[in-house]
Motif scaffolding. Structure first.
Motif, mmCIF file in Angstrom:
data_model
loop_
_atom_site.group_PDB
_atom_site.id
_atom_site.type_symbol
_atom_site.label_atom_id
_atom_site.label_comp_id
_atom_site.label_asym_id
_atom_site.label_seq_id
_atom_site.Cartn_x
_atom_site.Cartn_y
_atom_site.Cartn_z
ATOM 1 N N PRO A 1 0.805 -1.225 0.000
ATOM 2 C CA PRO A 1 0.000 0.000 0.000
ATOM 3 C C PRO A 1 0.840 1.279 0.000
ATOM 4 O O PRO A 1 0.303 2.360 -0.197
ATOM 5 C CB PRO A 1 -0.795 -0.118 1.299
ATOM 6 C CG PRO A 1 0.089 -0.909 2.211
ATOM 7 C CD PRO A 1 0.838 -1.876 1.318
ATOM 8 N N HIS A 2 2.133 1.184 0.227
ATOM 9 C CA HIS A 2 3.000 2.364 0.316
ATOM 10 C C HIS A 2 3.063 3.066 -1.033
ATOM 11 O O HIS A 2 3.087 2.427 -2.080
ATOM 12 C CB HIS A 2 4.411 1.961 0.730
ATOM 13 C CG HIS A 2 4.477 1.098 1.956
ATOM 14 N ND1 HIS A 2 4.029 -0.204 1.969
ATOM 15 C CD2 HIS A 2 4.925 1.355 3.210
ATOM 16 C CE1 HIS A 2 4.201 -0.707 3.191
ATOM 17 N NE2 HIS A 2 4.745 0.216 3.958
ATOM 18 N N ARG A 3 3.134 4.413 -0.987
ATOM 19 C CA ARG A 3 3.261 5.207 -2.202
ATOM 20 C C ARG A 3 4.273 6.318 -1.978
ATOM 21 O O ARG A 3 4.727 6.518 -0.845
ATOM 22 C CB ARG A 3 1.899 5.805 -2.610
ATOM 23 C CG ARG A 3 0.880 4.764 -3.064
ATOM 24 C CD ARG A 3 1.298 4.053 -4.354
ATOM 25 N NE ARG A 3 0.295 3.077 -4.793
ATOM 26 C CZ ARG A 3 0.318 1.782 -4.467
ATOM 27 N NH1 ARG A 3 1.269 1.304 -3.681
ATOM 28 N NH2 ARG A 3 -0.610 0.970 -4.910
ATOM 29 N N PHE A 4 4.562 7.098 -3.048
ATOM 30 C CA PHE A 4 5.530 8.171 -2.942
ATOM 31 C C PHE A 4 5.214 9.065 -1.746
ATOM 32 O O PHE A 4 4.062 9.429 -1.575
ATOM 33 C CB PHE A 4 5.540 9.007 -4.227
ATOM 34 C CG PHE A 4 6.500 10.165 -4.156
ATOM 35 C CD1 PHE A 4 7.825 10.001 -4.528
ATOM 36 C CD2 PHE A 4 6.086 11.397 -3.682
ATOM 37 C CE1 PHE A 4 8.717 11.056 -4.427
ATOM 38 C CE2 PHE A 4 6.978 12.462 -3.582
ATOM 39 C CZ PHE A 4 8.291 12.285 -3.961
ATOM 40 N N PRO A 5 6.166 9.462 -0.928
ATOM 41 C CA PRO A 5 7.606 9.138 -1.047
ATOM 42 C C PRO A 5 8.030 7.947 -0.188
ATOM 43 O O PRO A 5 9.215 7.810 0.091
ATOM 44 C CB PRO A 5 8.262 10.418 -0.519
ATOM 45 C CG PRO A 5 7.325 10.855 0.585
ATOM 46 C CD PRO A 5 5.932 10.435 0.150
ATOM 47 N N MET A 6 7.078 7.122 0.233
ATOM 48 C CA MET A 6 7.420 6.043 1.171
ATOM 49 C C MET A 6 7.394 4.658 0.545
ATOM 50 O O MET A 6 7.440 3.656 1.258
ATOM 51 C CB MET A 6 6.489 6.103 2.389
ATOM 52 C CG MET A 6 6.922 7.154 3.416
ATOM 53 S SD MET A 6 8.584 6.856 4.092
ATOM 54 C CE MET A 6 8.197 5.637 5.350
ATOM 55 N N GLU B 1 13.262 0.527 6.808
ATOM 56 C CA GLU B 1 11.930 0.546 6.194
ATOM 57 C C GLU B 1 11.947 -0.133 4.825
ATOM 58 O O GLU B 1 11.068 -0.928 4.497
ATOM 59 C CB GLU B 1 11.435 1.991 6.042
ATOM 60 C CG GLU B 1 10.130 2.161 5.263
ATOM 61 C CD GLU B 1 8.897 1.646 5.991
ATOM 62 O OE1 GLU B 1 8.944 1.533 7.233
ATOM 63 O OE2 GLU B 1 7.887 1.350 5.316
ATOM 64 N N VAL C 1 -5.582 -0.018 2.190
ATOM 65 C CA VAL C 1 -5.504 0.055 3.650
ATOM 66 C C VAL C 1 -6.789 0.557 4.289
ATOM 67 O O VAL C 1 -6.966 0.471 5.491
ATOM 68 C CB VAL C 1 -4.337 0.948 4.131
ATOM 69 C CG1 VAL C 1 -3.016 0.293 3.839
ATOM 70 C CG2 VAL C 1 -4.415 2.331 3.536
ATOM 71 N N LEU C 2 -7.698 1.122 3.482
ATOM 72 C CA LEU C 2 -8.926 1.654 4.066
ATOM 73 C C LEU C 2 -9.924 0.545 4.382
ATOM 74 O O LEU C 2 -10.786 0.695 5.226
ATOM 75 C CB LEU C 2 -9.566 2.663 3.113
ATOM 76 C CG LEU C 2 -8.760 3.947 2.918
ATOM 77 C CD1 LEU C 2 -9.406 4.824 1.866
ATOM 78 C CD2 LEU C 2 -8.624 4.695 4.232
ATOM 79 N N VAL D 1 -4.267 -4.151 7.458
ATOM 80 C CA VAL D 1 -3.093 -3.288 7.445
ATOM 81 C C VAL D 1 -1.908 -4.084 7.975
ATOM 82 O O VAL D 1 -2.007 -4.740 9.006
ATOM 83 C CB VAL D 1 -3.293 -2.042 8.322
ATOM 84 C CG1 VAL D 1 -2.078 -1.121 8.224
ATOM 85 C CG2 VAL D 1 -4.541 -1.303 7.903
ATOM 86 N N MET D 2 -0.807 -4.005 7.238
ATOM 87 C CA MET D 2 0.397 -4.690 7.689
ATOM 88 C C MET D 2 1.210 -3.740 8.563
ATOM 89 O O MET D 2 1.447 -2.598 8.182
ATOM 90 C CB MET D 2 1.219 -5.098 6.480
ATOM 91 C CG MET D 2 2.473 -5.848 6.810
ATOM 92 S SD MET D 2 3.344 -6.307 5.304
ATOM 93 C CE MET D 2 3.846 -4.695 4.699
ATOM 94 N N LEU D 3 1.603 -4.193 9.730
ATOM 95 C CA LEU D 3 2.341 -3.344 10.665
ATOM 96 C C LEU D 3 3.537 -4.095 11.219
ATOM 97 O O LEU D 3 3.510 -5.314 11.336
ATOM 98 C CB LEU D 3 1.438 -2.966 11.847
ATOM 99 C CG LEU D 3 0.181 -2.188 11.505
ATOM 100 C CD1 LEU D 3 -0.875 -2.424 12.564
ATOM 101 C CD2 LEU D 3 0.500 -0.718 11.389
ATOM 102 N N ALA E 1 -8.092 -2.782 9.134
ATOM 103 C CA ALA E 1 -7.973 -1.327 9.125
ATOM 104 C C ALA E 1 -8.930 -0.696 10.131
ATOM 105 O O ALA E 1 -8.610 0.309 10.765
ATOM 106 C CB ALA E 1 -8.243 -0.794 7.726
#
Lengths: 164, 141
Positions: A12-17, A66, A85-86, A90-92, A151
């Motif tokens: 689910p990560h997007r710019f900048p992560m 990360e 993620v909504l 959710v992965m934590l 979530a």
């Protein structure tokens, strides 16, 4: 090749992560090898002034972790991806230990992450591995515990779950 | 404070822009333990939030570690200088951190002779958020 299209279907990560560029090998349920190229155009370098020392360009160490953890997360979710993620899971990070840094990583370096699953217990996955630059160790990760939670349990203001 | 990721003075590049407030500098307590306290307010405009995650901002766990790292650099144990992070010995994440949360970081330093451990408890208004143990190398002043 497993590139951005496939990675974005899983993470689910997007710019900048979104700190993975390419996956070079994945063996579902076992191991992954993935690559991230570090560039001077990442936002972490935006605040550096003209007098910044060479050491200031070392890639932020927590982001090395990360980036490795994203390769671990991709491995953990490869067969059941849920990048929304909504709505979904959710992965934590539950916990991480035994993380050692061996050398600075600089713009132009290409990180190669290796991660392998050591155990799966219910909805947590235990992964170990590390990262190299041009064959030299940059990071080792003794143990990372990835947990999956709905979530809905995470909304601000609600009583937060314990992730232990 | 802008949303740009930060560089604290002459320190290392960092994914977070938030300023570390020193609540209590490192000093030995009555039992000889070297303790320090800092606070970090997580701004809604931190650079990481648009991508972690779109429509559902959660402060990344590694950024909680970064808050402890930066807190350690701001509250070095007496007699040390030039601290450099070399290991994350362990970390446990207990509660998520959201935009706007204020983190209180309690640090306990142990070690000496160029090698220091920092054990930190991080809490938000809602309670314990994380436990983080870092290891630094240092020049002895």
């Amino acid at each position: 090749m497993i590139g951005q299209v496939e990675i974005r279907k899983v993470l689910p990560h997007r710019f900048p992560m979104l700190l993975l560029d390419r996956v070079t090998e994945v063996v579902p349920g076992q191991r992954v090898t993935a690559v991230k190229a570090v560039t001077c155009n990442e936002p972490w370098y935006q605040g550096l002034g003209p007098d910044a020392a060479a050491e200031a360009y070392a890639y932020p160490r927590v982001l090395l972790l990360e980036s490795w953890c994203q390769s671990a997360g991709l491995l953990a979710t490869w067969e059941s991806p849920d990048p929304d993620v909504l709505a979904g899971q959710v992965m934590l990070f539950g916990s991480v230990s035994g993380v050692e840094y061996h050398r600075p990583v600089l713009p132009g370096d290409v990180l190669e992450h290796r991660a392998s699953i050591t155990r799966v217990v219910d909805d947590t996955v235990i992964i170990e591995g590390g990262s190299t630059v041009a064959g030299e160790p940059a990071l080792t990760v003794g143990l990372a515990v990835l947990a999956f939670r709905p979530a809905g349990e995470l909304r601000p203001g609600d009583p937060a779950p314990a992730f232990a | 404070m802008t949303g740009a990721a930060g560089v604290a003075g002459a320190g290392p590049s960092s994914p977070i822009a938030a300023r570390v407030e020193v609540v209590r500098p490192a000093a030995a307590d009555s039992r000889g333990k070297v303790r320090a306290v800092t606070a970090v307010t997580v701004g809604e405009d931190e650079a990481v939030f648009p991508g972690h995650y779109p429509g559902f901002p959660i402060f990344p766990g590694v950024c909680v570690i970064e808050c402890v790292h930066l807190s350690g650099l701001r509250t070095p144990p007496p007699g040390s200088a030039g601290l450099e992070l070399v290991a994350v010995e362990s970390t446990r994440f207990l509660r998520p951190v959201f935009p706007g949360n204020r983190l209180e970081v309690e640090l306990v330093w142990t070690g000496g002779s160029g090698a220091w451990r920092c054990a930190a408890k991080v809490a938000t208004e809602r309670g314990a958020a994380a436990q983080v143990r870092l290891r630094f190398t240092a020049e002895e002043a």
